[in-house]
Each structure stands twice: as C-alpha cells, then as structure tokens.
Enzyme design. Structure first.
Site, PDB file in Angstrom:
ATOM      1  N   GLU A 157      -1.124   8.266  -6.816  1.00  0.00           N
ATOM      2  CA  GLU A 157      -1.077   9.726  -6.899  1.00  0.00           C
ATOM      3  C   GLU A 157      -0.326  10.179  -8.148  1.00  0.00           C
ATOM      4  O   GLU A 157      -0.745  11.114  -8.833  1.00  0.00           O
ATOM      5  CB  GLU A 157      -0.452  10.337  -5.648  1.00  0.00           C
ATOM      6  CG  GLU A 157      -0.482  11.847  -5.710  1.00  0.00           C
ATOM      7  CD  GLU A 157      -0.340  12.541  -4.371  1.00  0.00           C
ATOM      8  OE1 GLU A 157      -0.240  13.778  -4.392  1.00  0.00           O
ATOM      9  OE2 GLU A 157      -0.337  11.875  -3.321  1.00  0.00           O
ATOM     10  N   ALA A 173       0.829  -1.207   0.000  1.00  0.00           N
ATOM     11  CA  ALA A 173       0.000   0.000   0.000  1.00  0.00           C
ATOM     12  C   ALA A 173       0.866   1.260   0.000  1.00  0.00           C
ATOM     13  O   ALA A 173       0.530   2.254  -0.653  1.00  0.00           O
ATOM     14  CB  ALA A 173      -0.943  -0.006   1.201  1.00  0.00           C
ATOM     15  N   GLY A 205       1.878   1.544  -3.528  1.00  0.00           N
ATOM     16  CA  GLY A 205       0.699   1.809  -4.351  1.00  0.00           C
ATOM     17  C   GLY A 205       0.156   3.218  -4.190  1.00  0.00           C
ATOM     18  O   GLY A 205      -0.332   3.819  -5.151  1.00  0.00           O
ATOM     19  N   ASP A 206       0.257   3.761  -2.991  1.00  0.00           N
ATOM     20  CA  ASP A 206      -0.187   5.129  -2.731  1.00  0.00           C
ATOM     21  C   ASP A 206       0.571   6.113  -3.622  1.00  0.00           C
ATOM     22  O   ASP A 206      -0.021   6.998  -4.244  1.00  0.00           O
ATOM     23  CB  ASP A 206       0.020   5.461  -1.253  1.00  0.00           C
ATOM     24  CG  ASP A 206      -0.325   6.897  -0.922  1.00  0.00           C
ATOM     25  OD1 ASP A 206      -1.456   7.327  -1.223  1.00  0.00           O
ATOM     26  OD2 ASP A 206       0.534   7.602  -0.355  1.00  0.00           O
ATOM     27  N   ALA A 207       1.879   5.936  -3.703  1.00  0.00           N
ATOM     28  CA  ALA A 207       2.706   6.827  -4.529  1.00  0.00           C
ATOM     29  C   ALA A 207       2.372   6.671  -6.010  1.00  0.00           C
ATOM     30  O   ALA A 207       2.273   7.667  -6.739  1.00  0.00           O
ATOM     31  CB  ALA A 207       4.178   6.538  -4.277  1.00  0.00           C
TER      32      ALA A 207
END
Length: 129
Positions: free
Chosen positions: A27, A19, A22-24
């Site tokens: 975005e 995660a 994946g967050d980076a």
C-alpha cells in the site's frame, strides 16, 4: 527502519506474518507512486483502492509467480496455504489466498532488503504489463 531485526531467518516468520508486513509495504509503494501526480485526496483514494485489493493483487501474483526465485515461490505457496479464517465478500477464496501470497512475497523481499525486486513488481502495476 533501523530497528527491524534483519538477522532473523526468513523461514522463522509465518506466511501470514510476512503478508502482514507485505500488505503495508504494498500500500505504501502504491500510495507513493500516485502521490507524485498531485491528485486530490478522493482521486488518490480511488486509484490506490483499485490497486490495493485482493482481486487486483491476485492478478499480479499470477503474473509474477513463475518468474520468481524458488525461495519466493516457496514463501508464496506457504502463505497461500496458511490457515486463513475469514475472507472478504469482494473476492473469491482463491483470490484472497493469492493476494496473501503476493503480500508475503513482498514482505519477505523487504526483510531480505530486495528493494529492486519490489520495484520490479510495482513497475508491473504502474506499466500495466
């Protein structure tokens, strides 16, 4: 990107590690999409903020989860059930867990070089399907 060790088994990463990655990626992909329109920075931030938040990511997770390969469903479930200690006040605990699951799925897809799968998810966002 060449320095990433893609040989590590995807199951060796925790759901929260996936995660984190994946967050980076999420975005970055959303920013890349909106950048093409030539908006000024405040407008770019407004549009990106609308798509890069737990409430919205939870909605996307619910839209895609049933259509994913079993491998990604398992990764999402593992991330969703992770021991998350703090939650933002802007969403429910379940929304945050589902957003974390989406981010983990995106992170896993990236590590497995499944860019086309990531693009399919981003297209859901773009086309509002």
């Amino acid at each position: 990107m060449d320095n990433v060790d893609f040989s590590k088994d995807i199951r060796d990463y925790s759901g929260l590690e996936l995660a984190f990655l994946g967050d980076a990626i999420w975005e970055l992909e959303i920013r890349k999409y909106y950048l093409q329109f030539g908006y000024n920075i405040p407008t770019l931030n407004k549009y990106v903020k609308a798509k890069v938040n737990a409430k919205y990511q939870s909605l996307i997770y619910k839209k895609i989860i049933n259509d994913l390969d079993e491998e990604f469903k398992v990764i999402g479930k593992r991330a969703k059930n992770s021991n998350i200690k703090t939650f933002p006040r802007s969403c429910t605990v379940m929304e945050y867990k589902e957003a974390t699951a989406l981010e983990a799925i995106i992170g896993a897809m990236y590590l497995l070089k499944k860019e086309e799968e990531i693009k399919k998810i981003i297209n859901i966002v773009i086309k509002g399907e």
